[in-house]
Design a protein around this motif. Structure first.
Motif, PDB file in Angstrom:
ATOM      1  N   LYS A  58      31.090  27.347 -40.831  1.00  0.00           N
ATOM      2  CA  LYS A  58      32.386  27.006 -40.237  1.00  0.00           C
ATOM      3  C   LYS A  58      32.507  27.569 -38.830  1.00  0.00           C
ATOM      4  N   LYS A  62      32.876  25.482 -35.331  1.00  0.00           N
ATOM      5  CA  LYS A  62      34.053  25.639 -34.481  1.00  0.00           C
ATOM      6  C   LYS A  62      33.681  26.119 -33.086  1.00  0.00           C
ATOM      7  N   LYS A 131      32.401  23.108 -47.531  1.00  0.00           N
ATOM      8  CA  LYS A 131      32.193  23.818 -46.268  1.00  0.00           C
ATOM      9  C   LYS A 131      33.300  24.826 -45.979  1.00  0.00           C
ATOM     10  N   PRO A 132      34.598  24.476 -46.140  1.00  0.00           N
ATOM     11  CA  PRO A 132      35.643  25.461 -45.834  1.00  0.00           C
ATOM     12  C   PRO A 132      35.518  26.751 -46.646  1.00  0.00           C
ATOM     13  N   GLU A 134      32.674  27.656 -48.193  1.00  0.00           N
ATOM     14  CA  GLU A 134      31.267  28.018 -48.187  1.00  0.00           C
ATOM     15  C   GLU A 134      30.805  28.350 -49.618  1.00  0.00           C
TER      16      GLU A 134
END
Length: 645
Positions: A58, A62, A131-132, A134
């Motif tokens: 993440k 970002k 993904k958020p 993990e």
């Protein structure tokens, strides 16, 4: 919690460096700070750790979007987090960042030790990945294609990875739970771990990734980076110097007395973490305490939902101690709690301004008025003294029991019993009447002394929760700022008081004005997904089933004083006991029009105090125009208590 060698080690989770920490993060850290301050007052050598978890895909993504390196990206955000903890008066002894060089080196040594032991092997991962969070999930766990933790979509992932032999530790974990009652609290969390994860069978845990680079390189294969949970969880020991050049803090403070965590990361802290520690042959923490979520109406607070409450705005507007008090008094630690601006303001006005603030102001003013600011030593006992003194003497004992049991809200409730008793004592002794007769001078002095002593004891008891308020009370009483918890037991410790008039510690607030102004600066709930009705989210049938709707008959109704919009309803709910509900319908209905009507009650809402009225539920009404509301009435033939479905 153990009390080994008079030391105490407490941690919060290390937070993901989001650019917007919300009130839920603040809640956990304030709770840990309160416990740390309490233990210091009791004479413990305390180590309080918090920090940030900065690696992972993440962050890498970002940073790429922002056009900066991952380290540059997190450096900027972490500075804001540290500023927030300073604002909230957090007394942490250390702030760890998982990008700290000593931590990265120690994690590599930890990986190597597990690898050499045979607990880590190379394999291939095929499964569903969020993904958020993990986190990897099985098809069964993410049956609807969504992450069980955050509810967002998962996608299929396949890659070569290193695995930790978590399955080998199933029996050892169960044995540890059984031999260490209280390791996981509340106990419901332990049952959840056993029934949902251990009994179905633990699978080996993926602990490396090769599809991104922002992480700690695997020592035996630099093409891989160590996966987030092995990196993140080990901060609790690397911060103490484990696997470093100086492990004296580790030798002194480990095992941890308690990890405070949110309930959404229980699995990682009570299954993965103790298994890692068992692999390293070092002791497990004494306790993992999983508190609930701070919710808004509509669900969990999260940035992705657009419904975060900014603690900076609230702290700067109402004061840090007011916010700390509200969070720990309003919400039972371990359970979910609903945050609302209205409840916050009610707590400030009722508990802090009316009860505590007014008590201090009245006491100091009377000592100045009647004795030129100094209570004389010659005093004469009165008829109401014994009960007040007994309340004061037992307050510390009750608060101590509550804090040792991690019951913050109960502790504050017990402390406020002393404050309420002291306010009542003023009404009972009527010092303004005593002051009219010079022969009552000794009795009046005694009353002033007892008021000051109760305020002194209160200043000790609230110090872990509201340190600045405690200091201000002591300043106005004219006593020193150095004290210990034991002084709360010593009624009569101060022989006399020379008071100093100070600021009003909690001014009263205008409810309507504050709500209006807060609505203009706080983030309003926003649902990023369009539902069939604009701004309204879809819910599952299971979510709807949590709402308990009941028929209720209005048996009494009258306006709420000082609240133009509210009516207080007394409802027959079919149980033999009445229910009080405050409803904002005064503009459209007169009390006499409602008595005898049968309405729909949402019966399982958490109670909320509205303008001094504890409202236990909500009645349903419809918006039928821009400025018109109609209460939903049921046929009189529907018995009170009938379930609506």
């Amino acid at each position: 919690m153990s009390e080994k060698n008079n030391t105490f080690y407490i941690t919060t989770p290390i937070y993901y460096p989001s650019d917007k920490l919300h009130i839920g993060h603040t809640y956990s850290t304030v709770a840990a700070d309160t416990m740390a301050r309490y233990k210091r007052l009791k004479g413990f050598d305390v180590f309080f750790l918090t920090g940030t978890d900065e690696h992972g895909q993440k962050i890498e993504d970002k940073a790429a979007e922002a056009g900066v390196t991952p380290k540059e990206y997190v450096d900027n955000i972490v500075a804001g987090i540290q500023d927030l903890w300073k604002l909230m008066n957090i007394s942490n002894d250390k702030f760890i960042r998982t990008t700290d060089e000593y931590h990265e080196k120690a994690v590599q040594k930890i990986f190597q030790k597990m690898y050499d032991k045979g607990d880590i092997y190379m394999g291939k991962y095929e499964g569903l990945y969020c993904k958020p969070c993990e986190s990897f999930w099985t098809e069964t766990q993410a049956a609807d294609g969504k992450c069980p933790d955050c509810g967002r979509p998962v996608y299929k992932a396949e890659e070569e990875a290193y695995f930790f032999k978590l399955s080998n530790y199933t029996d050892k974990l169960v044995e540890y739970y059984e031999s260490h009652p209280g390791f996981i609290e509340p106990v419901s969390r332990q049952n959840e771990m056993i029934n949902n994860f251990i009994k179905p069978g633990l699978q080996d845990l993926c602990i490396s990734r090769s599809t991104f680079k922002w992480g700690i390189p695997v020592p035996v294969n630099p093409d891989h980076v160590i996966y987030v949970w092995l990196d993140a969880l080990t901060n609790y020991i690397t911060a103490l110097g484990y696997a470093g050049d100086d492990d004296s803090l580790y030798q002194k403070f480990w095992p941890a007395d308690v990890h405070f965590i949110g309930k959404d990361i229980v699995r990682f802290h009570t299954i993965y973490w103790p298994a890692f520690l068992m692999s390293l042959d070092i002791p497990c923490p004494d306790k993992v305490y999983a508190h609930g979520w701070v919710l808004l109406e509509g669900g969990k607070m999260s940035k992705s939902k657009g419904n975060v409450v900014d603690p900076v705005i609230l702290a700067e507007r109402y004061g840090v101690d007011a916010l700390r008090y509200y969070l720990l008094r309003e919400i039972a630690f371990g359970s979910d709690g609903v945050f609302s601006n209205e409840n916050l303001i009610n707590r400030i006005n009722s508990d802090l301004a009316n009860d505590l603030g007014n008590l201090l102001s009245r006491t100091v003013s009377m000592v100045q008025k009647y004795f030129d600011g100094t209570v004389p030593e010659s005093r004469e006992s009165g008829e109401f003294d014994a009960k007040l003194i007994e309340t004061a003497k037992t307050a510390a004992e009750k608060a101590e029991q509550d804090l040792d049991s991690i019951n913050f809200s109960v502790a504050l409730t017990d402390i406020w019993k002393l404050i309420s008793a002291t306010n009542k004592y003023i009404d009972e002794t009527t010092p303004w009447i005593l002051a009219k007769d010079e022969s009552n001078k000794a009795k009046l002095a005694n009353v002033m002394y007892n008021l000051c002593e109760c305020l002194r004891i209160t200043s000790v008891l609230i110090a872990p929760f509201m340190p600045d308020t405690s200091a201000e009370i002591r300043n106005q009483l004219g006593i020193g700022d150095k004290f210990t918890w034991s002084e709360a037991y010593e009624y009569g410790k101060e022989k006399t008081y020379s008071v100093v008039k100070g600021k009003i510690i909690f001014p009263r607030l205008d409810m309507e004005k504050e709500i209006e102004e807060l609505s203009s600066v706080s983030a309003a709930p926003v649902n990023p997904l369009k539902a069939e009705i604009e701004g309204v989210a879809k819910i599952s049938i299971d979510e709807f089933a949590k709402t308990d709707l009941r028929a209720a008959k209005i048996v009494d109704c009258f306006p709420v004083k000082k609240a133009k919009k509210l009516l207080q309803l007394t409802l027959d709910v079919g149980t033999g006991e009445s229910r009080t509900v405050a409803s904002g319908i005064a503009k459209w209905y007169k009390p006499e029009e409602l008595i005898g009507k049968t309405v729909v009650l949402v019966s399982n809402l958490n109670p909320a105090v509205l303008c001094g009225v504890e409202s236990c539920g909500m009645i349903l009404a419809a918006d039928v125009g821009e400025d018109d509301v109609k209460v939903i009435f049921l046929d009189d033939s529907v018995p009170a208590g009938s379930k609506i479905r």
